[in-house]
Design a protein around this motif. Structure first.
Motif, PDB file in Angstrom:
ATOM      1  N   GLY A 206     -45.904  74.791   0.598  1.00  0.00           N
ATOM      2  CA  GLY A 206     -45.405  75.904   0.183  1.00  0.00           C
ATOM      3  C   GLY A 206     -44.530  76.475   1.196  1.00  0.00           C
ATOM      4  N   GLU A 207     -43.633  77.336   0.964  1.00  0.00           N
ATOM      5  CA  GLU A 207     -42.440  77.705   1.923  1.00  0.00           C
ATOM      6  C   GLU A 207     -43.160  78.205   3.192  1.00  0.00           C
ATOM      7  OE1 GLU A 207     -38.275  79.943   1.354  1.00  0.00           O
ATOM      8  OE2 GLU A 207     -39.879  80.811   0.257  1.00  0.00           O
ATOM      9  N   SER A 208     -44.232  79.024   2.915  1.00  0.00           N
ATOM     10  CA  SER A 208     -45.220  79.685   3.947  1.00  0.00           C
ATOM     11  C   SER A 208     -45.834  78.727   4.793  1.00  0.00           C
ATOM     12  CB  SER A 208     -46.051  80.876   3.491  1.00  0.00           C
ATOM     13  OG  SER A 208     -46.885  80.165   2.780  1.00  0.00           O
ATOM     14  N   ASN A 209     -45.800  77.426   4.185  1.00  0.00           N
ATOM     15  CA  ASN A 209     -46.671  76.676   4.882  1.00  0.00           C
ATOM     16  C   ASN A 209     -47.944  76.320   5.162  1.00  0.00           C
ATOM     17  OD1 ASN A 209     -44.396  74.754   5.538  1.00  0.00           O
ATOM     18  ND2 ASN A 209     -43.834  75.680   7.504  1.00  0.00           N
ATOM     19  N   LYS A 210     -48.497  77.675   4.302  1.00  0.00           N
ATOM     20  CA  LYS A 210     -50.016  78.126   4.424  1.00  0.00           C
ATOM     21  C   LYS A 210     -50.565  77.205   3.108  1.00  0.00           C
ATOM     22  CE  LYS A 210     -49.541  82.296   6.751  1.00  0.00           C
ATOM     23  NZ  LYS A 210     -49.826  83.864   6.389  1.00  0.00           N
ATOM     24  N   THR A 292     -39.068  73.940  -4.989  1.00  0.00           N
ATOM     25  CA  THR A 292     -40.379  73.725  -5.218  1.00  0.00           C
ATOM     26  C   THR A 292     -41.289  74.462  -4.308  1.00  0.00           C
ATOM     27  OG1 THR A 292     -39.793  71.386  -5.848  1.00  0.00           O
ATOM     28  CG2 THR A 292     -42.312  71.528  -5.973  1.00  0.00           C
ATOM     29  N   ASP A 293     -41.067  74.436  -2.993  1.00  0.00           N
ATOM     30  CA  ASP A 293     -41.802  75.110  -2.065  1.00  0.00           C
ATOM     31  C   ASP A 293     -42.075  76.626  -2.267  1.00  0.00           C
ATOM     32  OD1 ASP A 293     -39.539  75.848  -1.532  1.00  0.00           O
ATOM     33  OD2 ASP A 293     -39.694  75.231   0.656  1.00  0.00           O
ATOM     34  N   ALA A 294     -40.880  77.326  -2.700  1.00  0.00           N
ATOM     35  CA  ALA A 294     -40.935  78.626  -3.166  1.00  0.00           C
ATOM     36  C   ALA A 294     -41.901  78.691  -4.573  1.00  0.00           C
ATOM     37  CB  ALA A 294     -39.708  79.334  -2.905  1.00  0.00           C
ATOM     38  N   LEU A 295     -41.605  77.898  -5.471  1.00  0.00           N
ATOM     39  CA  LEU A 295     -42.233  77.962  -6.572  1.00  0.00           C
ATOM     40  C   LEU A 295     -43.942  77.869  -6.621  1.00  0.00           C
ATOM     41  CD1 LEU A 295     -42.175  78.017  -9.949  1.00  0.00           C
ATOM     42  CD2 LEU A 295     -41.855  75.636  -9.833  1.00  0.00           C
ATOM     43  N   LEU A 296     -44.238  77.106  -5.426  1.00  0.00           N
ATOM     44  CA  LEU A 296     -45.533  76.806  -5.431  1.00  0.00           C
ATOM     45  C   LEU A 296     -46.262  78.061  -4.801  1.00  0.00           C
ATOM     46  CD1 LEU A 296     -45.875  73.203  -3.848  1.00  0.00           C
ATOM     47  CD2 LEU A 296     -46.971  73.952  -6.088  1.00  0.00           C
ATOM     48  N   ASP A 297     -45.358  78.847  -3.882  1.00  0.00           N
ATOM     49  CA  ASP A 297     -45.842  80.126  -3.259  1.00  0.00           C
ATOM     50  C   ASP A 297     -46.051  81.213  -4.310  1.00  0.00           C
ATOM     51  OD1 ASP A 297     -46.122  79.139  -0.663  1.00  0.00           O
ATOM     52  OD2 ASP A 297     -44.096  80.267   0.156  1.00  0.00           O
ATOM     53  N   TYR A 298     -45.295  81.134  -5.107  1.00  0.00           N
ATOM     54  CA  TYR A 298     -45.181  81.986  -6.377  1.00  0.00           C
ATOM     55  C   TYR A 298     -46.457  81.832  -7.308  1.00  0.00           C
ATOM     56  CZ  TYR A 298     -44.281  84.278 -10.858  1.00  0.00           C
ATOM     57  OH  TYR A 298     -44.180  84.925 -11.973  1.00  0.00           O
ATOM     58  N   LEU A 299     -46.757  80.455  -7.471  1.00  0.00           N
ATOM     59  CA  LEU A 299     -47.900  80.278  -8.405  1.00  0.00           C
ATOM     60  C   LEU A 299     -49.064  80.309  -7.776  1.00  0.00           C
ATOM     61  CD1 LEU A 299     -46.486  76.914 -10.098  1.00  0.00           C
ATOM     62  CD2 LEU A 299     -46.533  79.208 -10.927  1.00  0.00           C
ATOM     63  N   HIS A 300     -49.221  80.143  -6.388  1.00  0.00           N
ATOM     64  CA  HIS A 300     -50.361  80.533  -5.817  1.00  0.00           C
ATOM     65  C   HIS A 300     -50.831  82.078  -5.771  1.00  0.00           C
ATOM     66  CE1 HIS A 300     -52.212  76.889  -4.056  1.00  0.00           C
ATOM     67  NE2 HIS A 300     -51.081  76.643  -3.735  1.00  0.00           N
ATOM     68  N   LYS A 301     -49.718  82.837  -5.805  1.00  0.00           N
ATOM     69  CA  LYS A 301     -49.938  84.316  -5.733  1.00  0.00           C
ATOM     70  C   LYS A 301     -50.424  84.559  -7.139  1.00  0.00           C
ATOM     71  CE  LYS A 301     -47.439  88.927  -4.854  1.00  0.00           C
ATOM     72  NZ  LYS A 301     -46.276  89.209  -4.527  1.00  0.00           N
ATOM     73  N   ARG A 302     -49.719  84.248  -8.028  1.00  0.00           N
ATOM     74  CA  ARG A 302     -50.127  84.478  -9.623  1.00  0.00           C
ATOM     75  C   ARG A 302     -51.588  84.057  -9.845  1.00  0.00           C
ATOM     76  NH1 ARG A 302     -46.547  86.523 -12.812  1.00  0.00           N
ATOM     77  NH2 ARG A 302     -48.347  87.349 -13.951  1.00  0.00           N
ATOM     78  N   TRP A 303     -52.042  82.911  -9.348  1.00  0.00           N
ATOM     79  CA  TRP A 303     -53.582  82.124  -9.665  1.00  0.00           C
ATOM     80  C   TRP A 303     -54.135  83.302  -8.897  1.00  0.00           C
ATOM     81  CZ3 TRP A 303     -55.522  79.373 -12.791  1.00  0.00           C
ATOM     82  CH2 TRP A 303     -56.692  78.732 -12.742  1.00  0.00           C
TER      83      TRP A 303
END
Length: 449
Positions: A206-210, A292-303
């Protein structure tokens, strides 16, 4: 005498009080009825005519606003009448007399159009439903009408092991995100640019690398459309491409603009069979750019929000119904015959449901399976984005608007500014060279801005 007067006064008050209360209640009821009858809801301004023409500068919006899903039979509109028949067929209240209803639907309601072809769809030997003004329609619309009952096509190229755990070197059960990209046989450069940039398969941070996730990318194709002119035979090149990357899904139908809806239906079938545990799905075109990295961050948050909600409410069986994109409301069919989005009055009447337009959307994997199920009760429509809106509407769901889906691009003055992409999840459109350039520029974006 005084006591008598007091008694009479009290008696009079006791008699008048119910009369006064009844009178007030009668007045209140009359006023309420009058207000209800005279009330008219505020008029909603139509701000969009698919695919993006302002209603203020065009006469194309020829129909008033009204509910999208409507059991009222629309005269002379083919899609509306065919859908009306299905609505009656699948209506649970009417299913007790299903035989009589279907007989009435075919014989009485649709004498001029119910002529569904029962021949082999793959052989493309199909009679065209009778429709007023059919011969005057563009060829792509006539071709769509002749095959709009066809929903199953053989897979020419498949990837059955795409989501198997033993096919993953990361030890993960299923993809966090599967990216389904609509493309055509000849778009080799687009596919390769996507593989080298935002559509890389594998473990993506993810963009945050976490947090990140396992991403799998597949490209959705039909056959080359020979009706648009002579084309070189690219079949062997496509087979070589698939041997190297193993990310092609191809079905045996003509790859035309009006057949893009088929790619959604056939992909959902494939997803249910080969990748049913994918957490999220991105569906997009091959000329968009995704962070894609920012999208993964967004999806993790929603999940995480969804899982927290399930724990708090003890609703552990509820799946996440997420559908996000650039949402368009109050859109009307484009009635301009010269555009590729042209939908004639004889084919469809009414407005469109809310839908996410442009080059890409993201939705939960569980919702994808529900969309597949409900699509079996909705007639095919030639605009794929609108069709997804129809399926959502039938499920009682609405797409979520996200300002990071820029389907009409950034302002021209900001396109060369790397920091302008901080809040962008998707931008449309970019050619292969622009994808590669933008990908390099956006590496370590937070550090640059």
């Amino acid at each position: 005498m005084g006591r008598c007067c007091k008694c009479n006064g009290r008696l009079l008050c006791m008699c008048l009080l119910p009369c006064m209360m009844t009178g007030h209640l009668l007045i209140y009821i009359l006023v309420s009825v009058f207000v209800t009858i005279s009330y008219s809801p505020p008029k909603i301004t139509i701000h969009y005519i698919a695919p993006g023409i302002s209603a203020n500068s065009s006469e194309l919006a020829s129909y008033p606003l009204g509910p999208f899903w409507n059991l009222r039979l629309e005269d002379s509109a083919l899609w509306n009448q065919l859908q009306h028949a299905w609505d009656r067929q699948y209506n649970p209240i009417l299913r007790g007399n299903i035989t009589g209803i279907m007989r009435k639907s075919k014989v009485e309601l649709l004498p001029e159009i119910e002529n569904d072809c029962v021949s082999d769809c793959v052989s493309r030997k199909c009679s065209v439903p009778r429709m007023h003004g059919l011969n005057s329609l563009p060829e792509q619309m006539k071709a769509f009408i002749s095959s709009m009952h066809c929903r199953e096509y053989p897979l020419l190229i498949n990837q059955p092991g795409m989501c198997r755990r033993n096919n993953s070197s990361f030890g993960l059960d299923s993809p966090m995100l599967i990216m389904a990209i609509k493309t055509q046989v000849g778009n080799f450069e687009n596919r390769q640019a996507i593989r080298e940039t935002w559509g890389r398969s594998g473990l993506v941070k993810g963009e945050s690398n976490k947090k990140g996730g396992l991403v799998r990318t597949v490209f959705l194709l039909g056959r080359q459309d020979s009706s648009t002119g002579p084309h070189p035979d690219l079949k062997n090149l496509l087979e070589l491409e698939n041997q190297k990357y193993s990310d092609i899904l191809q079905w045996d139908f003509r790859d035309t603009f009006f057949n893009l809806t088929l790619k959604d239906l056939l992909f959902w079938n494939w997803l249910q069979q080969y990748c049913p545990t994918a957490v999220f799905v991105f569906k997009g075109d091959d000329d968009v750019f995704v962070r894609t990295d920012a999208l993964l961050d967004y999806l993790h948050k929603r999940w995480e929000e969804h899982n927290l909600w399930r724990v708090r409410t003890n609703e552990t069986d509820n799946d996440l119904d997420l559908f996000v994109g650039d949402v368009i409301n109050n859109a009307m069919p484009n009635r301009e015959p010269s555009t590729k989005y042209y939908i004639p009055e004889h084919f469809y009447k009414g407005r469109y449901p809310a839908y996410a337009g442009g080059g890409g959307v993201v939705y939960s994997g569980s919702l994808a399976l529900r969309l597949k199920e409900v699509s079996e009760r909705i007639r095919l429509f030639p605009i794929d984005d609108v069709y997804l809106g129809m399926c959502l509407d039938r499920l009682g769901l609405s797409p979520i608007h996200h300002p990071g889906f820029l389907t009409f691009d950034l302002p021209e003055s900001d396109r060369g500014n790397v920091c302008a992409y901080r809040s962008v999840l998707l931008v449309h459109k970019r050619n292969p060279k622009q994808m590669l350039t933008l990908w390099k520029q956006l590496q370590n974006l937070p550090g640059q801005c």
